[in-house]
Design a protein around this motif. Structure first.
Motif, PDB file in Angstrom:
ATOM      1  N   LEU A 133       0.856  -1.176   0.000  1.00 38.73           N
ATOM      2  CA  LEU A 133       0.000   0.000   0.000  1.00 38.73           C
ATOM      3  C   LEU A 133       0.895   1.230   0.000  1.00 38.73           C
ATOM      4  O   LEU A 133       1.773   1.364   0.860  1.00 38.73           O
ATOM      5  CB  LEU A 133      -0.892   0.007   1.255  1.00 38.73           C
ATOM      6  N   GLU A 134       0.709   2.102  -0.981  1.00 40.15           N
ATOM      7  CA  GLU A 134       1.426   3.369  -1.045  1.00 40.15           C
ATOM      8  C   GLU A 134       0.393   4.479  -0.928  1.00 40.15           C
ATOM      9  O   GLU A 134      -0.553   4.514  -1.715  1.00 40.15           O
ATOM     10  CB  GLU A 134       2.226   3.474  -2.336  1.00 40.15           C
ATOM     11  N   THR A 135       0.579   5.366   0.066  1.00 39.16           N
ATOM     12  CA  THR A 135      -0.448   6.354   0.384  1.00 39.16           C
ATOM     13  C   THR A 135      -0.086   7.746  -0.110  1.00 39.16           C
ATOM     14  O   THR A 135       1.095   8.036  -0.360  1.00 39.16           O
ATOM     15  CB  THR A 135      -0.672   6.416   1.908  1.00 39.16           C
ATOM     16  N   PRO A 136      -1.089   8.615  -0.215  1.00 39.41           N
ATOM     17  CA  PRO A 136      -0.826   9.997  -0.617  1.00 39.41           C
ATOM     18  C   PRO A 136       0.096  10.741   0.353  1.00 39.41           C
ATOM     19  O   PRO A 136       0.768  11.684  -0.029  1.00 39.41           O
ATOM     20  CB  PRO A 136      -2.212  10.645  -0.632  1.00 39.41           C
ATOM     21  N   SER A 137       0.149  10.304   1.616  1.00 41.92           N
ATOM     22  CA  SER A 137       1.006  10.956   2.608  1.00 41.92           C
ATOM     23  C   SER A 137       2.449  10.459   2.559  1.00 41.92           C
ATOM     24  O   SER A 137       3.279  10.882   3.356  1.00 41.92           O
ATOM     25  CB  SER A 137       0.450  10.720   4.012  1.00 41.92           C
ATOM     26  N   GLY A 138       2.736   9.518   1.653  1.00 39.91           N
ATOM     27  CA  GLY A 138       4.091   9.007   1.523  1.00 39.91           C
ATOM     28  C   GLY A 138       4.377   7.776   2.363  1.00 39.91           C
ATOM     29  O   GLY A 138       5.516   7.341   2.460  1.00 39.91           O
ATOM     30  N   PHE A 139       3.346   7.193   2.992  1.00 42.23           N
ATOM     31  CA  PHE A 139       3.533   5.958   3.757  1.00 42.23           C
ATOM     32  C   PHE A 139       3.588   4.777   2.799  1.00 42.23           C
ATOM     33  O   PHE A 139       2.886   4.751   1.793  1.00 42.23           O
ATOM     34  CB  PHE A 139       2.375   5.698   4.719  1.00 42.23           C
ATOM     35  N   THR A 140       4.394   3.791   3.122  1.00 41.49           N
ATOM     36  CA  THR A 140       4.401   2.523   2.411  1.00 41.49           C
ATOM     37  C   THR A 140       4.268   1.424   3.444  1.00 41.49           C
ATOM     38  O   THR A 140       5.025   1.378   4.407  1.00 41.49           O
ATOM     39  CB  THR A 140       5.699   2.323   1.612  1.00 41.49           C
ATOM     40  N   LEU A 141       3.291   0.559   3.247  1.00 42.62           N
ATOM     41  CA  LEU A 141       3.037  -0.562   4.146  1.00 42.62           C
ATOM     42  C   LEU A 141       2.992  -1.816   3.297  1.00 42.62           C
ATOM     43  O   LEU A 141       2.272  -1.869   2.300  1.00 42.62           O
ATOM     44  CB  LEU A 141       1.705  -0.350   4.860  1.00 42.62           C
ATOM     45  N   MET A 142       3.802  -2.811   3.666  1.00 42.51           N
ATOM     46  CA  MET A 142       3.828  -4.073   2.928  1.00 42.51           C
ATOM     47  C   MET A 142       3.353  -5.196   3.829  1.00 42.51           C
ATOM     48  O   MET A 142       3.493  -5.121   5.056  1.00 42.51           O
ATOM     49  CB  MET A 142       5.238  -4.368   2.434  1.00 42.51           C
ATOM     50  N   ALA A 143       2.805  -6.239   3.211  1.00 38.14           N
ATOM     51  CA  ALA A 143       2.295  -7.364   3.996  1.00 38.14           C
ATOM     52  C   ALA A 143       2.208  -8.606   3.124  1.00 38.14           C
ATOM     53  O   ALA A 143       2.181  -8.526   1.894  1.00 38.14           O
ATOM     54  CB  ALA A 143       0.914  -7.044   4.562  1.00 38.14           C
ATOM     55  N   SER A 144       2.148  -9.754   3.803  1.00 36.51           N
ATOM     56  CA  SER A 144       1.947 -11.027   3.114  1.00 36.51           C
ATOM     57  C   SER A 144       1.297 -12.010   4.067  1.00 36.51           C
ATOM     58  O   SER A 144       1.311 -11.812   5.291  1.00 36.51           O
ATOM     59  CB  SER A 144       3.278 -11.597   2.613  1.00 36.51           C
ATOM     60  N   ASP A 145       0.730 -13.053   3.489  1.00 30.99           N
ATOM     61  CA  ASP A 145       0.243 -14.184   4.274  1.00 30.99           C
ATOM     62  C   ASP A 145       1.391 -15.170   4.445  1.00 30.99           C
ATOM     63  O   ASP A 145       2.370 -15.149   3.690  1.00 30.99           O
ATOM     64  CB  ASP A 145      -0.924 -14.881   3.557  1.00 30.99           C
ATOM     65  N   THR A 146       1.250 -16.036   5.428  1.00 28.80           N
ATOM     66  CA  THR A 146       2.248 -17.077   5.636  1.00 28.80           C
ATOM     67  C   THR A 146       2.148 -18.089   4.504  1.00 28.80           C
ATOM     68  O   THR A 146       1.050 -18.567   4.204  1.00 28.80           O
ATOM     69  CB  THR A 146       2.017 -17.765   6.997  1.00 28.80           C
ATOM     70  N   PRO A 147       3.254 -18.404   3.851  1.00 26.35           N
ATOM     71  CA  PRO A 147       3.198 -19.354   2.741  1.00 26.35           C
ATOM     72  C   PRO A 147       2.687 -20.722   3.196  1.00 26.35           C
ATOM     73  O   PRO A 147       2.944 -21.145   4.332  1.00 26.35           O
ATOM     74  CB  PRO A 147       4.658 -19.466   2.289  1.00 26.35           C
ATOM     75  N   PRO A 148       1.963 -21.410   2.311  1.00 20.02           N
ATOM     76  CA  PRO A 148       1.504 -22.764   2.635  1.00 20.02           C
ATOM     77  C   PRO A 148       2.679 -23.636   3.062  1.00 20.02           C
ATOM     78  O   PRO A 148       3.760 -23.567   2.480  1.00 20.02           O
ATOM     79  CB  PRO A 148       0.892 -23.251   1.324  1.00 20.02           C
ATOM     80  N   GLY A 149       2.480 -24.385   4.135  1.00 18.76           N
ATOM     81  CA  GLY A 149       3.520 -25.268   4.639  1.00 18.76           C
ATOM     82  C   GLY A 149       4.414 -24.646   5.685  1.00 18.76           C
ATOM     83  O   GLY A 149       5.201 -25.337   6.319  1.00 18.76           O
ATOM     84  N   MET A 150       4.308 -23.335   5.873  1.00 19.54           N
ATOM     85  CA  MET A 150       5.100 -22.662   6.904  1.00 19.54           C
ATOM     86  C   MET A 150       4.201 -22.330   8.083  1.00 19.54           C
ATOM     87  O   MET A 150       3.008 -22.076   7.913  1.00 19.54           O
ATOM     88  CB  MET A 150       5.741 -21.382   6.366  1.00 19.54           C
ATOM     89  N   GLU A 151       4.796 -22.274   9.276  1.00 15.07           N
ATOM     90  CA  GLU A 151       4.040 -21.966  10.479  1.00 15.07           C
ATOM     91  C   GLU A 151       3.948 -20.450  10.665  1.00 15.07           C
ATOM     92  O   GLU A 151       4.937 -19.736  10.538  1.00 15.07           O
ATOM     93  CB  GLU A 151       4.727 -22.588  11.696  1.00 15.07           C
ATOM     94  N   TYR A 152       2.738 -19.971  10.973  1.00 12.63           N
ATOM     95  CA  TYR A 152       2.540 -18.555  11.262  1.00 12.63           C
ATOM     96  C   TYR A 152       2.889 -18.297  12.717  1.00 12.63           C
ATOM     97  O   TYR A 152       2.421 -18.994  13.608  1.00 12.63           O
ATOM     98  CB  TYR A 152       1.091 -18.139  10.991  1.00 12.63           C
ATOM     99  N   LYS A 153       3.731 -17.304  12.954  1.00 13.07           N
ATOM    100  CA  LYS A 153       4.105 -16.921  14.315  1.00 13.07           C
ATOM    101  C   LYS A 153       3.736 -15.463  14.519  1.00 13.07           C
ATOM    102  O   LYS A 153       4.368 -14.575  13.952  1.00 13.07           O
ATOM    103  CB  LYS A 153       5.602 -17.122  14.541  1.00 13.07           C
ATOM    104  N   SER A 154       2.711 -15.245  15.316  1.00 13.19           N
ATOM    105  CA  SER A 154       2.304 -13.886  15.623  1.00 13.19           C
ATOM    106  C   SER A 154       3.355 -13.233  16.498  1.00 13.19           C
ATOM    107  O   SER A 154       3.818 -13.827  17.470  1.00 13.19           O
ATOM    108  CB  SER A 154       0.953 -13.913  16.340  1.00 13.19           C
ATOM    109  N   GLY A 155       3.751 -12.023  16.152  1.00 15.09           N
ATOM    110  CA  GLY A 155       4.793 -11.352  16.914  1.00 15.09           C
ATOM    111  C   GLY A 155       4.275 -10.111  17.608  1.00 15.09           C
ATOM    112  O   GLY A 155       3.316  -9.487  17.168  1.00 15.09           O
ATOM    113  N   SER A 156       4.891  -9.774  18.706  1.00 19.20           N
ATOM    114  CA  SER A 156       4.509  -8.559  19.413  1.00 19.20           C
ATOM    115  C   SER A 156       5.715  -7.663  19.640  1.00 19.20           C
ATOM    116  O   SER A 156       5.683  -6.781  20.487  1.00 19.20           O
ATOM    117  CB  SER A 156       3.856  -8.917  20.749  1.00 19.20           C
ATOM    118  N   SER A 157       6.775  -7.874  18.902  1.00 26.49           N
ATOM    119  CA  SER A 157       7.996  -7.115  19.125  1.00 26.49           C
ATOM    120  C   SER A 157       8.128  -5.915  18.194  1.00 26.49           C
ATOM    121  O   SER A 157       9.179  -5.297  18.138  1.00 26.49           O
ATOM    122  CB  SER A 157       9.218  -8.020  18.962  1.00 26.49           C
TER     123      SER A 157
END
Length: 137
Positions: free
Chosen positions: A54-78
């Motif tokens: 996501l590229e915003t009019p304010s100049g922010f860029t936010l990237m994201a992805s889902d966990t690939p099939p076969g890999m374990e999702y680890k939620s992080g809080s760091s």
């Protein structure tokens, strides 16, 4: 292209809906590629997000992805995402949208250092910090 540093958030399987939510919050242009776009369109997980940006009019860029099939999702809080500036109305607007369905951990209010500051966790479990510096006159 100029070097830049931006957050990249990993999700279990909700990257598409999360990125659409962030587009509603911040506006901008969203591009999404699925695992199926570059592989077997019929494979399990083909509809999951391999890379979204996501590229915003304010100049922010936010990237994201889902966990690939076969890999374990680890939620992080760091990690938290910080929004800061002196555009009070704009930042309050982002705050109001981010807390919908989420939780406020520190109310957005004036702090001892003179800025307004707050912390929240959005409905996807992503931590946000908002700091609003008084505009100079």
């Amino acid at each position: 292209m100029v070097s830049r540093l931006n957050p990249y958030i990993s999700f279990g399987d909700t990257a598409q809906v999360a990125l659409e939510f962030y587009r509603e919050v911040f506006g901008g242009t969203l591009s999404v590629d699925t695992f199926g776009k570059f592989g077997d369109k019929d494979a399990p997980g083909a509809e999951l997000v391999m890379h979204g940006m996501l590229e915003t009019p304010s100049g922010f860029t936010l990237m994201a992805s889902d966990t690939p099939p076969g890999m374990e999702y680890k939620s992080g809080s760091s990690i938290s995402i910080s929004l800061s500036g002196d555009e009070s109305a704009e930042l309050h607007g982002y705050w109001d949208k981010l807390v919908e369905g989420g939780a406020v951990t520190v109310p957005l209010e004036k702090q001892m250092w003179g800025d307004e500051f707050g912390m929240c966790t959005d409905k996807f479990g992503v931590a946000w910090m908002v700091n609003i510096t008084p505009a100079h006159q």
